[in-house]
Design a protein around this motif. Structure first.
Motif, PDB file in Angstrom:
ATOM      1  N   GLN A 177       0.861  -1.187   0.000  1.00 46.66           N
ATOM      2  CA  GLN A 177       0.000   0.000   0.000  1.00 46.66           C
ATOM      3  C   GLN A 177       0.895   1.233   0.000  1.00 46.66           C
ATOM      4  O   GLN A 177       1.541   1.531   1.000  1.00 46.66           O
ATOM      5  CB  GLN A 177      -0.920   0.010   1.223  1.00 46.66           C
ATOM      6  CG  GLN A 177      -1.806   1.233   1.332  1.00 46.66           C
ATOM      7  CD  GLN A 177      -2.755   1.363   0.155  1.00 46.66           C
ATOM      8  OE1 GLN A 177      -3.398   0.395  -0.249  1.00 46.66           O
ATOM      9  NE2 GLN A 177      -2.851   2.556  -0.409  1.00 46.66           N
ATOM     10  N   GLY A 181      -0.484   4.176   3.980  1.00 46.53           N
ATOM     11  CA  GLY A 181      -0.387   2.804   4.465  1.00 46.53           C
ATOM     12  C   GLY A 181      -0.331   2.720   5.977  1.00 46.53           C
ATOM     13  O   GLY A 181       0.028   3.675   6.677  1.00 46.53           O
ATOM     14  N   ARG A 182      -0.708   1.573   6.497  1.00 40.37           N
ATOM     15  CA  ARG A 182      -0.640   1.325   7.932  1.00 40.37           C
ATOM     16  C   ARG A 182       0.827   1.287   8.368  1.00 40.37           C
ATOM     17  O   ARG A 182       1.720   0.901   7.616  1.00 40.37           O
ATOM     18  CB  ARG A 182      -1.321   0.002   8.291  1.00 40.37           C
ATOM     19  CG  ARG A 182      -2.809  -0.050   7.987  1.00 40.37           C
ATOM     20  CD  ARG A 182      -3.401  -1.377   8.466  1.00 40.37           C
ATOM     21  NE  ARG A 182      -3.323  -1.476   9.927  1.00 40.37           N
ATOM     22  CZ  ARG A 182      -4.274  -1.036  10.760  1.00 40.37           C
ATOM     23  NH1 ARG A 182      -5.364  -0.474  10.279  1.00 40.37           N
ATOM     24  NH2 ARG A 182      -4.131  -1.168  12.055  1.00 40.37           N
ATOM     25  N   CYS A 184       3.907  -0.191  10.279  1.00 38.15           N
ATOM     26  CA  CYS A 184       4.429  -1.478  10.740  1.00 38.15           C
ATOM     27  C   CYS A 184       5.298  -1.255  11.977  1.00 38.15           C
ATOM     28  O   CYS A 184       5.830  -0.161  12.196  1.00 38.15           O
ATOM     29  CB  CYS A 184       5.250  -2.103   9.612  1.00 38.15           C
ATOM     30  SG  CYS A 184       6.015  -3.694  10.012  1.00 38.15           S
ATOM     31  N   GLY A 190       2.810   0.760   5.102  1.00 40.45           N
ATOM     32  CA  GLY A 190       2.225   0.061   3.966  1.00 40.45           C
ATOM     33  C   GLY A 190       2.798  -1.313   3.677  1.00 40.45           C
ATOM     34  O   GLY A 190       2.571  -1.857   2.597  1.00 40.45           O
ATOM     35  N   TYR A 195      -0.303  -5.229   7.403  1.00 40.86           N
ATOM     36  CA  TYR A 195      -1.682  -5.591   7.073  1.00 40.86           C
ATOM     37  C   TYR A 195      -2.027  -7.030   7.425  1.00 40.86           C
ATOM     38  O   TYR A 195      -3.197  -7.341   7.670  1.00 40.86           O
ATOM     39  CB  TYR A 195      -1.941  -5.349   5.580  1.00 40.86           C
ATOM     40  CG  TYR A 195      -2.105  -3.896   5.247  1.00 40.86           C
ATOM     41  CD1 TYR A 195      -3.349  -3.290   5.255  1.00 40.86           C
ATOM     42  CD2 TYR A 195      -0.990  -3.109   4.965  1.00 40.86           C
ATOM     43  CE1 TYR A 195      -3.498  -1.936   4.967  1.00 40.86           C
ATOM     44  CE2 TYR A 195      -1.122  -1.762   4.681  1.00 40.86           C
ATOM     45  CZ  TYR A 195      -2.373  -1.183   4.687  1.00 40.86           C
ATOM     46  OH  TYR A 195      -2.517   0.163   4.420  1.00 40.86           O
ATOM     47  N   SER A 200      -0.748  -6.829  13.579  1.00 38.71           N
ATOM     48  CA  SER A 200      -1.671  -6.008  12.790  1.00 38.71           C
ATOM     49  C   SER A 200      -3.100  -6.522  12.901  1.00 38.71           C
ATOM     50  O   SER A 200      -4.044  -5.729  12.994  1.00 38.71           O
ATOM     51  CB  SER A 200      -1.238  -6.012  11.319  1.00 38.71           C
ATOM     52  OG  SER A 200      -2.263  -5.485  10.509  1.00 38.71           O
ATOM     53  N   ARG A 204      -6.126  -4.165  13.970  1.00 35.94           N
ATOM     54  CA  ARG A 204      -7.270  -3.922  13.088  1.00 35.94           C
ATOM     55  C   ARG A 204      -8.568  -4.344  13.763  1.00 35.94           C
ATOM     56  O   ARG A 204      -9.602  -3.687  13.615  1.00 35.94           O
ATOM     57  CB  ARG A 204      -7.074  -4.683  11.766  1.00 35.94           C
ATOM     58  CG  ARG A 204      -5.962  -4.117  10.903  1.00 35.94           C
ATOM     59  CD  ARG A 204      -5.906  -4.765   9.526  1.00 35.94           C
ATOM     60  NE  ARG A 204      -5.464  -6.150   9.576  1.00 35.94           N
ATOM     61  CZ  ARG A 204      -6.178  -7.179   9.146  1.00 35.94           C
ATOM     62  NH1 ARG A 204      -7.397  -6.997   8.654  1.00 35.94           N
ATOM     63  NH2 ARG A 204      -5.686  -8.407   9.209  1.00 35.94           N
ATOM     64  N   GLU A 249      -9.283 -10.799   5.079  1.00 32.33           N
ATOM     65  CA  GLU A 249      -8.518  -9.647   4.604  1.00 32.33           C
ATOM     66  C   GLU A 249      -7.019  -9.920   4.724  1.00 32.33           C
ATOM     67  O   GLU A 249      -6.231  -9.542   3.848  1.00 32.33           O
ATOM     68  CB  GLU A 249      -8.894  -8.391   5.387  1.00 32.33           C
ATOM     69  CG  GLU A 249      -8.098  -7.139   5.040  1.00 32.33           C
ATOM     70  CD  GLU A 249      -8.264  -6.671   3.600  1.00 32.33           C
ATOM     71  OE1 GLU A 249      -7.474  -5.813   3.174  1.00 32.33           O
ATOM     72  OE2 GLU A 249      -9.172  -7.172   2.894  1.00 32.33           O
ATOM     73  N   SER A 250      -6.621 -10.584   5.798  1.00 36.12           N
ATOM     74  CA  SER A 250      -5.222 -10.995   5.922  1.00 36.12           C
ATOM     75  C   SER A 250      -4.832 -11.920   4.775  1.00 36.12           C
ATOM     76  O   SER A 250      -3.754 -11.787   4.187  1.00 36.12           O
ATOM     77  CB  SER A 250      -4.989 -11.698   7.264  1.00 36.12           C
ATOM     78  OG  SER A 250      -5.138 -10.817   8.348  1.00 36.12           O
ATOM     79  N   CYS A 253      -4.338  -9.978   1.507  1.00 32.94           N
ATOM     80  CA  CYS A 253      -3.048  -9.288   1.463  1.00 32.94           C
ATOM     81  C   CYS A 253      -1.907 -10.265   1.219  1.00 32.94           C
ATOM     82  O   CYS A 253      -0.957  -9.959   0.480  1.00 32.94           O
ATOM     83  CB  CYS A 253      -2.825  -8.515   2.761  1.00 32.94           C
ATOM     84  SG  CYS A 253      -3.974  -7.143   3.011  1.00 32.94           S
TER      85      CYS A 253
END
Length: 337
Positions: A177, A181-182, A184, A190, A195, A200, A204, A249-250, A253
């Motif tokens: 991303q 981005g998220r 880390c 990202g 993710y 994470s 989330r 979702e994991s 990714c």
């Protein structure tokens, strides 16, 4: 693999983690002759940890009625960051009191110059699967290890991709991303780990619960349980909508990350191992998780690699690290002969 009579020569595999150390005596065919587990004891420092490791090696040797004279070589695996050619840890987040420690030479000297090799723990686990595990018939492998973070090891025709600066295969930190981005734990934005890593996943999930999402997890937390990947997995097994959404979702990714590596390396096989596989192979949730990864790869990858690359779960479980690094010691001996 069908057990056979122990085959010489023998090797010691040491898999050092942030909490525990696994030590195995492994024969030339990859069979474990003895196993011992001990504490890393990180707060007490590296000397305390080494004392535990040496004792575990002694205990394992005694269990299979061998001595260090019977051992051809030693393999040591630790988490990064590291200097593999230099045989030392650099700044490992899980082993802060081991920063800069020359572990390979220290262990070699302790055992009178016994040949000793050093390897990244994800690389070692990948080699274990390549040598005697799920990829034993493959020529090339991408191995993802899913836990608190995401590790990766890449093997191509017996060669571990270490890289020029000992950072090869750090694919948990590939960027998936680019914008907004998220964050880390590594400080990067990202990344795949940001993710799809276990940390994470918990973050989330907490964000969704704080936003008012309904879930059986609310009841579990009110009962005093801790929010962990395992608890989210348990909620998913109950068909909880939020937990299932997060797990899938994991997987999505990871499918993106896997496609990137398939288009880079074109491996025979991609395997997934580690503690955060949501039940793993043969469980309803674990099978759905893997199928979602495959679906994402199908949507994104070229047809030829998708149709010809095996995507599956690993076989060796928590034993992959010490078996793999013993195998790395064996490989180094073969190359030296």
């Amino acid at each position: 693999m069908k057990p056979t009579k122990p085959q010489e020569p023998y090797f010691v595999g040491i898999d050092i983690g942030g909490t525990n150390v696994k030590v195995g005596i492994v024969d030339d065919a990859g069979q474990t002759l003895a196993f011992c587990k001990t504490s890393t004891d990180v707060p007490s420092g590296v000397e305390a940890g080494l004392k535990n490791i040496y004792q575990a090696i002694d205990d394992a040797l005694a269990d299979c009625r061998l001595t260090m004279d019977d051992i051809k070589a030693i393999g040591i695996a630790t988490p990064g960051t590291m200097d593999i050619p230099g045989g030392k840890l650099v700044d490992p987040p899980n082993l802060p009191t081991w920063k800069g420690f020359p572990i390979r030479q220290t262990v070699c000297d302790h055992y009178g110059g016994k040949p000793t090799i050093y390897q990244n723990d994800a690389n070692a686990a990948a080699y274990g699967e390549y040598w005697i595990g799920g990829a034993r018939e493959a020529h090339s492998l991408v191995f993802w290890t899913l836990g608190t973070g995401i590790g990766c090891g890449i093997i191509i025709d017996e060669m571990i991709i270490e890289g020029r600066h000992s950072h090869g295969g750090e694919c948990g930190h590939i960027v998936i991303q680019m914008d907004d981005g998220r964050l880390c734990d590594s400080g990067q934005y990202g990344t795949l780990e940001a993710y799809a890593g276990g940390t994470s996943l918990v973050k989330r999930c907490q964000e969704q619960l704080d936003a008012g999402r309904e879930s059986v997890l609310n009841d579990m937390l009110q009962q005093g349980q801790e929010l962990t990947p395992l608890l989210i997995s348990e909620a998913g097994e109950q068909n909880d909508e939020l937990a299932t959404e997060l797990i899938m979702e994991s997987a999505r990714c990871l499918g993106v990350g896997t496609t990137n590596l398939m288009h880079t390396i074109d491996p025979d096989m991609v395997l997934f191992g580690g503690a955060v596989t949501f039940g793993g192979k043969g469980t309803a949730q674990g099978d759905r998780f893997l199928q979602r990864i495959r679906e994402e790869v199908q949507q994104r990858a070229f047809s030829v690699p998708y149709e010809n690359t095996i995507i599956d779960y690993a076989e060796l479980g928590a034993d992959a690290g010490y078996i793999g690094v013993a195998g790395c010691a064996r490989l180094a001996c073969l190359k030296a002969e």
